[in-house]
Write an enzyme that holds these catalytic residues in place. Structure first.
Site, short mmCIF file in Angstrom:
data_model
loop_
_atom_site.label_atom_id
_atom_site.label_comp_id
_atom_site.label_asym_id
_atom_site.label_seq_id
_atom_site.Cartn_x
_atom_site.Cartn_y
_atom_site.Cartn_z
N GLU A 1 22.89 53.77 42.41
CA GLU A 1 23.83 52.74 41.99
C GLU A 1 23.09 51.54 41.41
O GLU A 1 23.49 50.98 40.38
CB GLU A 1 24.69 52.26 43.18
N CYS B 1 23.94 48.06 47.72
CA CYS B 1 24.55 48.56 46.48
C CYS B 1 25.96 48.01 46.32
O CYS B 1 26.37 47.67 45.21
CB CYS B 1 24.55 50.08 46.47
N HIS C 1 18.24 52.74 44.87
CA HIS C 1 19.35 53.69 44.92
C HIS C 1 19.90 53.92 43.52
O HIS C 1 19.74 53.09 42.62
CB HIS C 1 20.45 53.16 45.84
N CYS D 1 25.73 51.89 50.02
CA CYS D 1 25.29 51.06 51.15
C CYS D 1 25.67 49.61 50.88
O CYS D 1 26.17 49.28 49.79
CB CYS D 1 23.77 51.18 51.33
#
Length: 116
Positions: free
Chosen positions: A43, A72, A41, A69
């Site tokens: 992040e 993250c 991701h 999520c």
């Protein structure tokens, strides 16, 4: 300070290049089984880029398209990021709970602010 992107790690083919996505092949719904995905991701990549380039992100702010999520969120907490601004919701109550417990501000930008 850093930027992140959704995608495979450096030097690793993404699903499109390989011609197959394991999550799609297995019918895994969005938000589940992140561990079998080749990608990271945005992040995660932003935090990794900070470490890679020696950028201190303790007490910083992260701006995301989507609410992070749980995976993250855990990385954000341990990296010392204190505030998250995001535009779109993501159905992950665990992430919200973890961030709240850790004292990380989770701020949804309104439509008017997101357009600025």
């Amino acid at each position: 300070m850093t930027t992140g992107y959704n995608g495979a790690p450096m030097g690793v083919k993404n699903c499109l290049d390989r011609g197959i996505c394991l999550r799609e092949e297995l019918g895994v719904p969005s938000g589940q089984r992140h561990e079998i995905c080749r990608g990271l991701h945005a992040e995660q990549n932003a935090i990794i880029q900070a470490a890679y380039h020696g950028v201190n992100i303790k007490d910083s702010v992260i701006y995301c398209t989507n609410q992070p999520c749980a995976q993250c969120a855990k990385m954000i907490i341990n990296s010392g990021i204190r505030k998250i601004y995001y535009i779109n919701d993501y159905p992950d109550e665990l992430a919200q709970s973890l961030l709240q417990e850790a004292g990380v501000d989770l701020i949804k930008l309104t439509d008017s602010l997101a357009d600025e």
